[in-house]
Design a protein around this motif. Structure first.
Motif, mmCIF file in Angstrom:
data_model
loop_
_atom_site.group_PDB
_atom_site.id
_atom_site.type_symbol
_atom_site.label_atom_id
_atom_site.label_comp_id
_atom_site.label_asym_id
_atom_site.label_seq_id
_atom_site.Cartn_x
_atom_site.Cartn_y
_atom_site.Cartn_z
ATOM 1 N N VAL A 1 -21.951 -49.012 4.014
ATOM 2 C CA VAL A 1 -22.377 -48.151 2.906
ATOM 3 C C VAL A 1 -23.290 -47.068 3.455
ATOM 4 O O VAL A 1 -24.158 -47.325 4.280
ATOM 5 N N ARG A 2 -23.074 -45.853 2.989
ATOM 6 C CA ARG A 2 -23.906 -44.706 3.386
ATOM 7 C C ARG A 2 -24.490 -44.055 2.142
ATOM 8 O O ARG A 2 -24.079 -44.359 1.028
ATOM 9 N N GLU A 3 -25.409 -43.143 2.349
ATOM 10 C CA GLU A 3 -26.009 -42.401 1.246
ATOM 11 C C GLU A 3 -25.677 -40.921 1.417
ATOM 12 O O GLU A 3 -25.857 -40.357 2.491
ATOM 13 N N ASP A 4 -25.187 -40.320 0.329
ATOM 14 C CA ASP A 4 -24.871 -38.890 0.340
ATOM 15 C C ASP A 4 -26.164 -38.102 0.501
ATOM 16 O O ASP A 4 -27.071 -38.227 -0.323
ATOM 17 N N GLU A 5 -26.243 -37.315 1.554
ATOM 18 C CA GLU A 5 -27.482 -36.599 1.847
ATOM 19 C C GLU A 5 -27.835 -35.539 0.805
ATOM 20 O O GLU A 5 -28.985 -35.110 0.717
ATOM 21 N N TYR A 6 -26.870 -35.131 0.010
ATOM 22 C CA TYR A 6 -27.125 -34.093 -0.988
ATOM 23 C C TYR A 6 -27.402 -34.662 -2.376
ATOM 24 O O TYR A 6 -28.180 -34.101 -3.133
ATOM 25 N N THR A 7 -26.731 -35.772 -2.717
ATOM 26 C CA THR A 7 -26.898 -36.322 -4.065
ATOM 27 C C THR A 7 -27.751 -37.590 -4.090
ATOM 28 O O THR A 7 -28.196 -38.004 -5.155
ATOM 29 N N GLY A 8 -27.916 -38.227 -2.931
ATOM 30 C CA GLY A 8 -28.648 -39.482 -2.868
ATOM 31 C C GLY A 8 -27.836 -40.674 -3.352
ATOM 32 O O GLY A 8 -28.339 -41.789 -3.410
ATOM 33 N N ARG A 9 -26.568 -40.476 -3.682
ATOM 34 C CA ARG A 9 -25.721 -41.563 -4.177
ATOM 35 C C ARG A 9 -25.080 -42.308 -3.006
ATOM 36 O O ARG A 9 -24.821 -41.753 -1.950
ATOM 37 N N ARG A 10 -24.795 -43.598 -3.246
ATOM 38 C CA ARG A 10 -24.216 -44.447 -2.204
ATOM 39 C C ARG A 10 -22.684 -44.375 -2.245
ATOM 40 O O ARG A 10 -22.094 -44.258 -3.321
ATOM 41 N N PHE A 11 -22.068 -44.468 -1.053
ATOM 42 C CA PHE A 11 -20.615 -44.410 -0.961
ATOM 43 C C PHE A 11 -20.139 -45.148 0.289
ATOM 44 O O PHE A 11 -20.929 -45.422 1.195
ATOM 45 N N THR A 12 -18.851 -45.440 0.307
ATOM 46 C CA THR A 12 -18.215 -46.030 1.479
ATOM 47 C C THR A 12 -16.721 -45.755 1.417
ATOM 48 O O THR A 12 -16.208 -45.325 0.381
ATOM 49 N N PHE A 13 -16.036 -46.032 2.521
ATOM 50 C CA PHE A 13 -14.598 -45.802 2.616
ATOM 51 C C PHE A 13 -13.865 -47.078 2.995
ATOM 52 O O PHE A 13 -14.399 -47.940 3.693
ATOM 53 N N PHE A 14 -12.627 -47.169 2.531
ATOM 54 C CA PHE A 14 -11.685 -48.206 2.941
ATOM 55 C C PHE A 14 -10.304 -47.561 2.879
ATOM 56 O O PHE A 14 -10.191 -46.385 2.544
ATOM 57 N N SER A 15 -9.263 -48.289 3.236
ATOM 58 C CA SER A 15 -7.916 -47.714 3.253
ATOM 59 C C SER A 15 -6.955 -48.553 2.440
ATOM 60 O O SER A 15 -7.118 -49.770 2.334
ATOM 61 N N ASP A 16 -5.944 -47.882 1.904
ATOM 62 C CA ASP A 16 -4.888 -48.617 1.209
ATOM 63 C C ASP A 16 -3.928 -49.186 2.254
ATOM 64 O O ASP A 16 -4.135 -48.979 3.460
ATOM 65 N N PRO A 17 -2.877 -49.898 1.860
ATOM 66 C CA PRO A 17 -1.990 -50.515 2.843
ATOM 67 C C PRO A 17 -1.321 -49.538 3.815
ATOM 68 O O PRO A 17 -0.895 -49.935 4.894
ATOM 69 N N ASP A 18 -1.227 -48.267 3.459
ATOM 70 C CA ASP A 18 -0.631 -47.267 4.344
ATOM 71 C C ASP A 18 -1.666 -46.449 5.107
ATOM 72 O O ASP A 18 -1.327 -45.452 5.743
ATOM 73 N N GLY A 19 -2.933 -46.835 5.027
ATOM 74 C CA GLY A 19 -3.970 -46.116 5.758
ATOM 75 C C GLY A 19 -4.521 -44.908 5.025
ATOM 76 O O GLY A 19 -5.296 -44.140 5.595
ATOM 77 N N LEU A 20 -4.159 -44.716 3.750
ATOM 78 C CA LEU A 20 -4.710 -43.608 2.975
ATOM 79 C C LEU A 20 -6.195 -43.856 2.756
ATOM 80 O O LEU A 20 -6.577 -44.912 2.248
ATOM 81 N N PRO A 21 -7.049 -42.920 3.145
ATOM 82 C CA PRO A 21 -8.490 -43.137 2.944
ATOM 83 C C PRO A 21 -8.866 -43.126 1.468
ATOM 84 O O PRO A 21 -8.522 -42.209 0.723
ATOM 85 N N LEU A 22 -9.563 -44.170 1.046
ATOM 86 C CA LEU A 22 -10.068 -44.291 -0.320
ATOM 87 C C LEU A 22 -11.579 -44.428 -0.246
ATOM 88 O O LEU A 22 -12.110 -45.047 0.670
ATOM 89 N N GLU A 23 -12.261 -43.860 -1.213
ATOM 90 C CA GLU A 23 -13.728 -43.876 -1.236
ATOM 91 C C GLU A 23 -14.216 -44.578 -2.498
ATOM 92 O O GLU A 23 -13.639 -44.427 -3.567
#
Length: 127
Positions: free
Chosen positions: A101-123
């Motif tokens: 988990v990371r924090e958006d430097e501009y909004t201060g909101r938390r986010f992270t990434f994972f991938s669907d079964p075909d490797g499509l990046p999802l946030e």
């Protein structure tokens, strides 16, 4: 003029695997599912709780789309969640690799990434 994003369309390599991923794991609601015989293709319309939609398509022999290194075009699909940490833990408990988990430097909101079964990046974006 523009009011919102209505849907995102995704072409998958394994229709049944992706259908399970988006419906059973991520919990999107099925609106409609249609087999289009002339195209040998499935089209699955899925709804998010606030009304946004994901269209899931299958096409025989569709080429893979490069994701890494990042290519031009749509970068990723982001889903708003109440708690990034909770959804991250849920996905990991179901065998999905999720980035720290990371924090958006501009909004201060938390986010992270994972991938669907075909490797499509999802946030996951805490909102």
């Amino acid at each position: 003029m523009l009011k919102s994003i209505h849907h995102a369309a995704i072409i998958c390599s394994d229709y049944q695997r992706s259908k399970v991923f988006y419906t059973e794991l991520l919990g999107l609601e099925i609106i409609a599912e249609n087999y289009r015989a002339p195209r040998n293709s499935w089209k699955l319309d899925l709804r998010l709780p606030e009304g946004g939609q994901v269209e899931l398509f299958s096409f025989p022999d569709a080429p893979a789309r490069p994701s890494y290194p990042e290519a031009q075009g749509l970068r990723h699909l982001a889903f708003a969640v109440d708690s990034v940490a909770d959804v991250k833990a849920y996905l990991e408990a179901h065998g999905v690799e999720v980035e720290p988990v990371r924090e958006d430097e501009y909004t201060g909101r938390r986010f992270t990434f994972f991938s669907d079964p075909d490797g499509l990046p999802l946030e996951l974006y805490e909102y």
